[in-house]
Design a protein around this motif. Structure first.
Motif, mmCIF file in Angstrom:
data_model
loop_
_atom_site.group_PDB
_atom_site.id
_atom_site.type_symbol
_atom_site.label_atom_id
_atom_site.label_comp_id
_atom_site.label_asym_id
_atom_site.label_seq_id
_atom_site.Cartn_x
_atom_site.Cartn_y
_atom_site.Cartn_z
ATOM 1 N N ARG A 7 -4.556 0.686 -2.543
ATOM 2 C CA ARG A 7 -4.960 1.934 -1.887
ATOM 3 C C ARG A 7 -6.386 1.822 -1.363
ATOM 4 O O ARG A 7 -6.685 2.217 -0.231
ATOM 5 N N ASP A 8 -7.272 1.298 -2.204
ATOM 6 C CA ASP A 8 -8.676 1.139 -1.802
ATOM 7 C C ASP A 8 -8.804 0.201 -0.606
ATOM 8 O O ASP A 8 -9.589 0.451 0.319
ATOM 9 N N ILE A 33 -6.534 -0.397 1.691
ATOM 10 C CA ILE A 33 -6.024 0.295 2.876
ATOM 11 C C ILE A 33 -7.073 1.274 3.402
ATOM 12 O O ILE A 33 -7.330 1.345 4.609
ATOM 13 N N LYS A 34 -7.698 2.018 2.503
ATOM 14 C CA LYS A 34 -8.737 2.974 2.915
ATOM 15 C C LYS A 34 -9.920 2.256 3.560
ATOM 16 O O LYS A 34 -10.466 2.726 4.560
ATOM 17 N N ASP A 52 -1.911 -1.206 -7.780
ATOM 18 C CA ASP A 52 -1.688 -0.166 -6.780
ATOM 19 C C ASP A 52 -2.975 0.507 -6.327
ATOM 20 O O ASP A 52 -3.170 0.767 -5.136
ATOM 21 N N GLN A 53 -3.874 0.794 -7.251
ATOM 22 C CA GLN A 53 -5.132 1.445 -6.885
ATOM 23 C C GLN A 53 -5.983 0.544 -6.002
ATOM 24 O O GLN A 53 -6.597 0.999 -5.032
#
Length: 160
Positions: A93-94, A96-97, A89-90
């Motif tokens: 997120r990274d 996507i950012k 998940d992390q």
């Protein structure tokens, strides 16, 4: 040379270069890309009605802009090619950012260069640039699409 004649010549030039991609050697691909780039220069010069002085000042700026835009596009494609299923998940997120940051960088690049273009072009020409780039891309994709399916590309004067 009037606009219709020049556009017809550009489209005929593009038609002459339509070859199936999978059958090309690297040299043929490079030659084809060079022909497309030359056709784009002629197309944009015509669509923007660039004077000789404007063209001399515009093209170095435009080439710098497109190089930077290509770099951002390559970085975005690399991110999109990442197998999300293999990430935690992390990491997602990274990813996507990073993608959002690259998209923001693209917007910032366009703002920066449209300011630079307006130092060389009129506001109308700067606006026409966006439209002309899309028109050229659409023409290229139509020509390439016709060649990939084995069909014959439409004649230069054919309606869309």
């Amino acid at each position: 040379m009037n606009h219709l004649l020049r556009n017809t010549l550009v489209l005929l030039f593009l038609l002459a270069g339509t070859i199936q991609v999978h059958a090309q050697t690297p040299d043929q691909r490079q030659e084809r890309m060079s022909r497309i780039e030359n056709a784009k220069i002629a197309f944009l010069t015509d669509k923007l009605s660039l004077t000789q002085e404007q063209a001399q000042r515009f093209w170095p700026i435009y080439n710098e802009f497109t190089d930077k835009r290509k770099d951002l596009g390559q970085r975005q494609r690399q991110l999109r090619s990442t197998n999300v299923e293999s990430l935690n998940d992390q990491q997602i997120r990274d990813l996507i950012k990073q993608n959002l940051t690259l998209r923001q960088n693209e917007v910032n690049l366009e703002k920066e260069y449209y300011d630079k273009f307006q130092k060389v072009l009129s506001v109308r020409q700067t606006g026409q640039l966006l439209v002309a780039e899309r028109e050229f891309t659409r023409e290229i994709l139509q020509r390439l699409g016709g060649g990939r399916r084995g069909g014959t590309p439409a004649p230069a004067g054919a309606a869309n």
